[in-house]
Scaffold this motif. Structure first.
Motif, PDB file in Angstrom:
ATOM      1  N   ALA A   1      52.270  36.671  54.963  1.00 29.30           N
ATOM      2  CA  ALA A   1      50.846  36.336  54.968  1.00 29.30           C
ATOM      3  C   ALA A   1      50.500  35.615  53.556  1.00 29.30           C
ATOM      4  O   ALA A   1      51.275  35.384  52.726  1.00 29.30           O
ATOM      5  CB  ALA A   1      49.896  37.989  54.845  1.00 29.30           C
ATOM      6  N   THR A   2      49.378  34.975  53.595  1.00 30.60           N
ATOM      7  CA  THR A   2      48.835  34.390  52.371  1.00 30.60           C
ATOM      8  C   THR A   2      48.340  35.516  51.525  1.00 30.60           C
ATOM      9  O   THR A   2      47.304  36.389  51.836  1.00 30.60           O
ATOM     10  CB  THR A   2      47.742  33.386  52.560  1.00 30.60           C
ATOM     11  OG1 THR A   2      48.299  32.386  53.268  1.00 30.60           O
ATOM     12  CG2 THR A   2      47.408  32.606  51.120  1.00 30.60           C
ATOM     13  N   GLY A   3      48.681  35.702  50.220  1.00 22.88           N
ATOM     14  CA  GLY A   3      48.445  36.815  49.297  1.00 22.88           C
ATOM     15  C   GLY A   3      47.393  36.407  48.263  1.00 22.88           C
ATOM     16  O   GLY A   3      47.274  35.319  47.724  1.00 22.88           O
ATOM     17  N   GLY A   4      46.761  37.462  47.568  1.00 18.65           N
ATOM     18  CA  GLY A   4      45.932  37.175  46.615  1.00 18.65           C
ATOM     19  C   GLY A   4      45.611  38.327  45.870  1.00 18.65           C
ATOM     20  O   GLY A   4      45.912  39.504  46.398  1.00 18.65           O
ATOM     21  N   VAL A   5      45.321  38.568  44.694  1.00 11.85           N
ATOM     22  CA  VAL A   5      45.097  39.928  43.992  1.00 11.85           C
ATOM     23  C   VAL A   5      43.910  39.861  43.004  1.00 11.85           C
ATOM     24  O   VAL A   5      43.809  38.690  42.431  1.00 11.85           O
ATOM     25  CB  VAL A   5      46.346  40.510  43.240  1.00 11.85           C
ATOM     26  CG1 VAL A   5      46.915  39.301  42.134  1.00 11.85           C
ATOM     27  CG2 VAL A   5      46.609  41.754  42.859  1.00 11.85           C
ATOM     28  N   ASP A   6      43.295  41.122  42.708  1.00 13.72           N
ATOM     29  CA  ASP A   6      42.609  40.881  41.597  1.00 13.72           C
ATOM     30  C   ASP A   6      42.769  42.336  40.920  1.00 13.72           C
ATOM     31  O   ASP A   6      42.828  43.504  41.273  1.00 13.72           O
ATOM     32  CB  ASP A   6      40.900  40.966  42.061  1.00 13.72           C
ATOM     33  CG  ASP A   6      40.070  41.161  40.969  1.00 13.72           C
ATOM     34  OD1 ASP A   6      39.769  39.965  40.301  1.00 13.72           O
ATOM     35  OD2 ASP A   6      39.473  42.064  40.711  1.00 13.72           O
ATOM     36  N   VAL A   7      42.891  42.184  39.538  1.00 14.08           N
ATOM     37  CA  VAL A   7      43.277  43.560  38.872  1.00 14.08           C
ATOM     38  C   VAL A   7      42.190  43.516  37.710  1.00 14.08           C
ATOM     39  O   VAL A   7      42.150  42.834  36.793  1.00 14.08           O
ATOM     40  CB  VAL A   7      44.727  43.200  38.032  1.00 14.08           C
ATOM     41  CG1 VAL A   7      44.890  44.509  37.160  1.00 14.08           C
ATOM     42  CG2 VAL A   7      45.743  42.901  39.105  1.00 14.08           C
ATOM     43  N   ARG A   8      41.465  44.615  37.577  1.00 17.02           N
ATOM     44  CA  ARG A   8      40.278  44.848  36.815  1.00 17.02           C
ATOM     45  C   ARG A   8      40.643  46.079  35.886  1.00 17.02           C
ATOM     46  O   ARG A   8      39.820  46.220  34.917  1.00 17.02           O
ATOM     47  CB  ARG A   8      39.112  45.059  37.640  1.00 17.02           C
ATOM     48  CG  ARG A   8      38.836  43.725  38.345  1.00 17.02           C
ATOM     49  CD  ARG A   8      37.174  43.680  38.647  1.00 17.02           C
ATOM     50  NE  ARG A   8      37.120  42.330  39.760  1.00 17.02           N
ATOM     51  CZ  ARG A   8      35.921  42.035  39.751  1.00 17.02           C
ATOM     52  NH1 ARG A   8      34.831  42.629  39.480  1.00 17.02           N
ATOM     53  NH2 ARG A   8      35.895  41.114  40.868  1.00 17.02           N
ATOM     54  N   GLY A   9      41.462  46.969  36.178  1.00 11.10           N
ATOM     55  CA  GLY A   9      41.554  48.315  35.420  1.00 11.10           C
ATOM     56  C   GLY A   9      42.108  47.943  34.091  1.00 11.10           C
ATOM     57  O   GLY A   9      42.730  47.036  33.970  1.00 11.10           O
ATOM     58  N   GLY A  10      41.997  48.992  33.270  1.00 14.74           N
ATOM     59  CA  GLY A  10      42.769  48.725  31.965  1.00 14.74           C
ATOM     60  C   GLY A  10      44.144  49.252  31.723  1.00 14.74           C
ATOM     61  O   GLY A  10      44.715  48.838  30.491  1.00 14.74           O
ATOM     62  N   ALA A  11      44.592  49.992  32.708  1.00 19.16           N
ATOM     63  CA  ALA A  11      45.977  50.240  32.519  1.00 19.16           C
ATOM     64  C   ALA A  11      46.635  50.325  33.989  1.00 19.16           C
ATOM     65  O   ALA A  11      46.754  51.110  34.603  1.00 19.16           O
ATOM     66  CB  ALA A  11      45.929  51.809  32.088  1.00 19.16           C
ATOM     67  N   PRO A  12      47.164  49.059  34.563  1.00 21.01           N
ATOM     68  CA  PRO A  12      47.664  48.792  35.901  1.00 21.01           C
ATOM     69  C   PRO A  12      49.087  48.992  35.854  1.00 21.01           C
ATOM     70  O   PRO A  12      49.749  48.615  34.755  1.00 21.01           O
ATOM     71  CB  PRO A  12      47.304  47.424  36.196  1.00 21.01           C
ATOM     72  CG  PRO A  12      47.107  46.652  35.007  1.00 21.01           C
ATOM     73  CD  PRO A  12      46.568  47.680  34.054  1.00 21.01           C
ATOM     74  N   ALA A  13      49.822  49.568  36.842  1.00 21.52           N
ATOM     75  CA  ALA A  13      51.002  49.601  37.015  1.00 21.52           C
ATOM     76  C   ALA A  13      51.298  48.698  38.448  1.00 21.52           C
ATOM     77  O   ALA A  13      51.111  49.278  39.449  1.00 21.52           O
ATOM     78  CB  ALA A  13      51.331  50.984  37.197  1.00 21.52           C
ATOM     79  N   THR A  14      51.945  47.632  38.356  1.00 19.89           N
ATOM     80  CA  THR A  14      51.877  46.695  39.203  1.00 19.89           C
ATOM     81  C   THR A  14      53.206  46.087  39.448  1.00 19.89           C
ATOM     82  O   THR A  14      53.861  45.726  38.324  1.00 19.89           O
ATOM     83  CB  THR A  14      50.861  45.469  39.111  1.00 19.89           C
ATOM     84  OG1 THR A  14      50.908  45.141  37.984  1.00 19.89           O
ATOM     85  CG2 THR A  14      49.414  46.078  39.382  1.00 19.89           C
ATOM     86  N   ARG A  15      53.567  45.293  40.359  1.00 22.67           N
ATOM     87  CA  ARG A  15      54.673  44.496  40.743  1.00 22.67           C
ATOM     88  C   ARG A  15      54.348  43.212  41.260  1.00 22.67           C
ATOM     89  O   ARG A  15      53.489  43.249  42.183  1.00 22.67           O
ATOM     90  CB  ARG A  15      55.701  45.261  41.674  1.00 22.67           C
ATOM     91  CG  ARG A  15      56.864  44.366  42.235  1.00 22.67           C
ATOM     92  CD  ARG A  15      57.482  45.078  43.256  1.00 22.67           C
ATOM     93  NE  ARG A  15      58.262  44.177  43.992  1.00 22.67           N
ATOM     94  CZ  ARG A  15      59.687  44.268  44.066  1.00 22.67           C
ATOM     95  NH1 ARG A  15      60.450  44.911  43.401  1.00 22.67           N
ATOM     96  NH2 ARG A  15      60.130  43.285  45.000  1.00 22.67           N
ATOM     97  N   GLU A  16      54.787  42.125  40.960  1.00 23.65           N
ATOM     98  CA  GLU A  16      54.824  40.811  41.445  1.00 23.65           C
ATOM     99  C   GLU A  16      53.055  40.276  41.766  1.00 23.65           C
ATOM    100  O   GLU A  16      52.589  39.982  42.824  1.00 23.65           O
ATOM    101  CB  GLU A  16      55.440  40.689  42.935  1.00 23.65           C
ATOM    102  CG  GLU A  16      56.783  40.762  42.744  1.00 23.65           C
ATOM    103  CD  GLU A  16      57.399  39.681  42.243  1.00 23.65           C
ATOM    104  OE1 GLU A  16      57.001  38.879  41.496  1.00 23.65           O
ATOM    105  OE2 GLU A  16      58.583  39.416  42.849  1.00 23.65           O
TER     106      GLU A  16
END
Length: 339
Positions: free
Chosen positions: A43-58
């Motif tokens: 799929a074509t991917g996108g992301v939005d991160v708004r929190g102050g303490a994310p735990a994320t990958r890629e």
């Protein structure tokens, strides 16, 4: 009240979404788990991160200016930063199925992910592992379409909301799903609701789950309670001591759509869909939340980006509400599903 745009007016289960496979690993005893959303064709991917303490990958890989333009899976997991291990297991399982970017010497699956902090819910020493992620991925690829379990399952197993005054006044939440349709355009959402704030009905504003009142018979407005608590603490000279435990909350989500989008457009849809958090969680995007929204677009239907964003926002609003409504009482915390 808004009506779903669906000619048959029948609900669409997320498990029936074309081109998408979903499954959970659930550890109810230890209060954690993971959920895997797979697009075998990419799929074509996108992301939005708004929190102050994310735990994320890629997440950087999904930025529009980066060169990789395909996403094979999104992993939503418990376990805080430890839970990112589940994504490694998903990547290995996808490779075993021959899914991934062809790098000549091997295939490299593109797997993004995010985790919620559920370590304080049951057993802080048990977290989703690579083996758990691989098992959920294998089930997603092999299982026949059937209604996806919601509530205390997968990444929603250890979720809670309304944590201003600690666990004694919090409520259980979990994983919710919802699909919206406009003509041939589909937008579905999977939401893992572990917010600091309350969850409300996005149409009426009525509380679903959150900060329980002192008598346990109702749900307080958490924003009002936070302001009142600060005022009281300030009056006692203790304003620096008022607040919830830091970085212990997060709502993470994945929006799937059959729209044909570029990476930049998928990113814009993720940004628009993040408004659903403000519509269904009060307060949201606090310094104690690591809120993240992924988008996976399978590229079948042409539609304006704004229309996709509007539909995605509606789907995510209702998935968040479903995550609170579907949660059952567990480990001493009451859930809305039990009345």
């Amino acid at each position: 009240m808004r009506e779903r745009v669906n000619a048959s007016n029948a609900p669409i289960d997320i498990s029936a979404f074309p081109g998408i496979r979903i499954a959970h690993h659930t550890d109810a005893e230890h209060g954690t788990g993971c959920t895997v959303i797979v697009c075998p064709a990419g799929a074509t991917g996108g992301v939005d991160v708004r929190g102050g303490a994310p735990a994320t990958r890629e997440t950087d890989l999904l930025r529009p200016e980066e060169t990789v333009d395909v996403l094979h899976a999104v992993v939503l997991s418990g376990g805080s930063a430890y839970g990112l291990a589940a994504s490694c297991g998903v990547a290995e399982e996808l490779e075993r199925h021959g899914i991934g970017l062809d790098m000549r010497v091997c295939r490299v699956p593109i797997v993004s992910g995010a985790c919620v902090f559920d370590l304080a819910f049951a057993d802080p020493h048990v977290r989703p592992t690579a083996a758990d992620g691989a098992a959920a991925c294998a089930e997603a690829l092999d299982r026949a379409p059937s209604p996806l379990p919601r509530g205390n399952v997968g990444a929603g197993t250890g979720c809670t909301v309304g944590k201003l005054r600690g666990p004694a006044h919090a409520m259980k939440a979990g994983l919710g799903t919802h699909v919206e349709q406009a003509g041939e355009l589909l937008c579905g959402a999977v939401a893992v609701v572990n917010a600091c704030g309350n969850v409300v009905d996005p149409d009426t504003g009525e509380p679903i789950a959150g900060l329980r009142s002192a008598d346990g018979m109702g749900i307080e407005d958490m924003a009002d309670a936070a302001l009142a608590g600060f005022a009281d603490a300030a009056g006692a000279g203790q304003s620096d001591r008022f607040g919830v435990p830091p970085r212990a909350n997060t709502t993470i989500s994945c929006v799937v759509t059959n729209a044909r989008l570029t990476k930049a457009q998928a990113t814009k849809v993720a940004q628009m869909a993040a408004d659903a958090y403000a519509h269904a969680i009060r307060p949201t995007h606090t310094t104690n939340d690591g809120d993240t929204v992924f988008v996976m677009a399978t590229g079948v239907v042409d539609a304006p980006v704004d229309v996709v964003g509007i539909l995605a926002t509606r789907a995510l609003e209702r998935a968040i509400a479903d995550g609170a409504r579907s949660a059952r009482s567990s480990h001493g915390l009451p859930g809305a599903a039990d009345g």
